[in-house]
Enzyme design. Sequence first.
Site, PDB file in Angstrom:
ATOM      1  N   GLU A  34      76.828  35.118  21.850  1.00  0.00           N
ATOM      2  CA  GLU A  34      77.015  34.862  23.170  1.00  0.00           C
ATOM      3  C   GLU A  34      75.871  35.254  24.076  1.00  0.00           C
ATOM      4  O   GLU A  34      75.489  34.656  24.957  1.00  0.00           O
ATOM      5  CB  GLU A  34      78.240  35.436  24.046  1.00  0.00           C
ATOM      6  CG  GLU A  34      79.507  35.120  23.285  1.00  0.00           C
ATOM      7  CD  GLU A  34      80.534  35.677  23.777  1.00  0.00           C
ATOM      8  OE1 GLU A  34      81.905  35.499  23.826  1.00  0.00           O
ATOM      9  OE2 GLU A  34      80.521  37.160  23.729  1.00  0.00           O
ATOM     10  N   THR A 112      82.872  34.114  25.699  1.00  0.00           N
ATOM     11  CA  THR A 112      83.938  32.838  25.537  1.00  0.00           C
ATOM     12  C   THR A 112      85.330  33.703  25.494  1.00  0.00           C
ATOM     13  O   THR A 112      85.646  34.491  25.865  1.00  0.00           O
ATOM     14  CB  THR A 112      83.662  32.692  23.963  1.00  0.00           C
ATOM     15  OG1 THR A 112      83.874  33.874  23.245  1.00  0.00           O
ATOM     16  CG2 THR A 112      82.270  32.110  23.770  1.00  0.00           C
ATOM     17  N   LYS A 195      91.907  33.666  28.425  1.00  0.00           N
ATOM     18  CA  LYS A 195      92.299  35.147  27.619  1.00  0.00           C
ATOM     19  C   LYS A 195      91.066  35.475  26.882  1.00  0.00           C
ATOM     20  O   LYS A 195      90.460  34.696  26.233  1.00  0.00           O
ATOM     21  CB  LYS A 195      93.397  34.710  26.761  1.00  0.00           C
ATOM     22  CG  LYS A 195      93.760  35.868  25.676  1.00  0.00           C
ATOM     23  CD  LYS A 195      94.835  35.274  24.673  1.00  0.00           C
ATOM     24  CE  LYS A 195      95.288  36.198  23.550  1.00  0.00           C
ATOM     25  NZ  LYS A 195      94.106  36.503  22.576  1.00  0.00           N
ATOM     26  N   ASP A 196      90.851  36.799  27.313  1.00  0.00           N
ATOM     27  CA  ASP A 196      89.655  37.285  26.475  1.00  0.00           C
ATOM     28  C   ASP A 196      89.941  38.896  25.962  1.00  0.00           C
ATOM     29  O   ASP A 196      91.041  39.129  26.094  1.00  0.00           O
ATOM     30  CB  ASP A 196      88.195  37.411  27.338  1.00  0.00           C
ATOM     31  CG  ASP A 196      88.070  38.390  28.282  1.00  0.00           C
ATOM     32  OD1 ASP A 196      89.474  39.003  28.712  1.00  0.00           O
ATOM     33  OD2 ASP A 196      87.228  38.436  29.010  1.00  0.00           O
ATOM     34  N   MET A 197      88.878  39.355  25.647  1.00  0.00           N
ATOM     35  CA  MET A 197      88.925  40.572  25.017  1.00  0.00           C
ATOM     36  C   MET A 197      88.202  41.970  25.905  1.00  0.00           C
ATOM     37  O   MET A 197      88.103  43.204  25.351  1.00  0.00           O
ATOM     38  CB  MET A 197      88.700  40.752  23.549  1.00  0.00           C
ATOM     39  CG  MET A 197      89.490  39.877  22.757  1.00  0.00           C
ATOM     40  SD  MET A 197      89.092  39.795  20.972  1.00  0.00           S
ATOM     41  CE  MET A 197      89.317  41.281  20.419  1.00  0.00           C
ATOM     42  N   GLU A 198      87.553  41.529  27.088  1.00  0.00           N
ATOM     43  CA  GLU A 198      86.867  42.464  27.670  1.00  0.00           C
ATOM     44  C   GLU A 198      86.960  42.464  29.155  1.00  0.00           C
ATOM     45  O   GLU A 198      86.768  43.450  29.888  1.00  0.00           O
ATOM     46  CB  GLU A 198      85.110  42.245  27.365  1.00  0.00           C
ATOM     47  CG  GLU A 198      84.949  42.369  25.976  1.00  0.00           C
ATOM     48  CD  GLU A 198      85.004  41.348  24.918  1.00  0.00           C
ATOM     49  OE1 GLU A 198      85.119  40.158  25.607  1.00  0.00           O
ATOM     50  OE2 GLU A 198      85.257  41.671  23.726  1.00  0.00           O
ATOM     51  N   ASP A 221      88.887  28.071  22.077  1.00  0.00           N
ATOM     52  CA  ASP A 221      90.118  27.751  21.463  1.00  0.00           C
ATOM     53  C   ASP A 221      91.062  27.517  22.519  1.00  0.00           C
ATOM     54  O   ASP A 221      91.020  28.140  23.478  1.00  0.00           O
ATOM     55  CB  ASP A 221      90.325  29.015  20.478  1.00  0.00           C
ATOM     56  CG  ASP A 221      90.600  30.147  20.762  1.00  0.00           C
ATOM     57  OD1 ASP A 221      89.548  30.808  21.248  1.00  0.00           O
ATOM     58  OD2 ASP A 221      91.662  30.511  21.234  1.00  0.00           O
TER      59      ASP A 221
END
Lengths: 263, 263
Positions: A34, A112, A195-198, A221
């Site tokens: 990214e 992303t 929805k992400d992770m960070e 996705d």
Amino acid sequence: MAPHGEGSEEALVVQDENRKPISSILFVIAMQTEAMPVVNKFQLKEDLDPVFPKGVPWVRYHGIYKDLHINLVWPGKDLTLGVDSVGTISASLVTYAAIQALQPDLIINAGTAGGFKVKGACISDVFLVSDVAFHDRRIPIPVFDLYGVGSRQSFSTPNLLNELNLKVGKLSTGDSLDMSPQDEASIVANDATVKDMEGAAVAYVADLLKVPAIFIKAVTDIVDGDKPTAEEFLQNLAAVTAALDQAVAQVVDFISGKCLSEL
Amino acid sequence: MAPHGEGSEEALVVQDENRKPISSILFVIAMQTEAMPVVNKFQLKEDLDPVFPKGVPWVRYHGIYKDLHINLVWPGKDLTLGVDSVGTISASLVTYAAIQALQPDLIINAGTAGGFKVKGACISDVFLVSDVAFHDRRIPIPVFDLYGVGSRQSFSTPNLLNELNLKVGKLSTGDSLDMSPQDEASIVANDATVKDMEGAAVAYVADLLKVPAIFIKAVTDIVDGDKPTAEEFLQNLAAVTAALDQAVAQVVDFISGKCLSEL
């Protein structure tokens, strides 16, 4: 990260800050895939005299684009396993250390995300995030429950939104790539489109240190679709990163020459 | 945090470090209720000239006990909601900032935990943790899966263990007080006897900055028992904190006058 209430001395200081031209932007990006298009787009150079402590894998790129000092940090590769240091802990740490070292005017967390088609998300959509929250910090004790969710507004950028053709949605953050039923219930409660992770972790640290932050998330996705998330994510990562890159370039061009209150 | 392999220059430096008397201990404690007995026991004073950035809620106490400089940090009360800043992100940040500011020889993460009776845990048991891992970071992509679990060994302290009457077990960390079926499956995979909300995050940061860390966890609630976790946790918090306090005092007395390799 909503503007402070008016009338206090602090509010006046914040107002003054908001009227100075933005001179320094900090990108916080979780994965190398990214980060590199942004590094290349703005011809950023890797730091040769690191601002971070010896031994950490965190990487800083920097350069000047138009009137803006641009810094980009990513948490680097895990020192033992060699994979990108994704997730909330690494993102929090590198955001904290970068704010301390670089004192940016504005943070842009770009990356992303998974999208929910039920909320209108499609592959390659780029979202400007209105609100962030966590979906995997369940603490069923009064008030602690709200702390766990950690809901925050992004820095408000109505003009940026009018000018650019980005979708708007809420972001929910958790440390898992998959989605358990409990995560799903929290994501629904957070009214999230992506929805992400960070993101919510970057927002937490930015809020703690009083730096405005915005969040640009491109959909790799469809979480509520037919394909397994991991497979779809890896398949689309490169192509979607190009869409993200283009949006980021437009946002930076828009920011150039403006102050925070004009965004 | 396992000792490095021998034969390298770095290994020799680490060996030398391990043979110097320990002079500085850093306690990382998540909640005020857990922290205050330790503060009182060692007559620590709150920092009047904070080592942390302006605006953060993090609190440092410090003092001298026997030959040891003792620092204790807790992440403080959430600035908006007023509850203790529990969980992995706050713990990571305060651990990082405290290591940078204080350069401790050893970190002790002390606190309460849920215990599994199927693994032999009872209310008020105090565990010295052998291994830590996360149970809520599921990333089903090869190698990323291992990164998510983040399994690490505590610093090895065989003599401390022989001397004191502590149980030994593995610790699993996640940001929720409750336990979803997915969390439970990961906790079983982690072979954990105790479950908390900070340990593996403290271990991650300590490992990143090469500071040895140990984990002392006292059981406030039985996760696989009949009572709701939140209720049992709040009911037992004060009493179990006293047991934790006693164990912490014994550990510090044992550490005094020793070097890392003698623990």
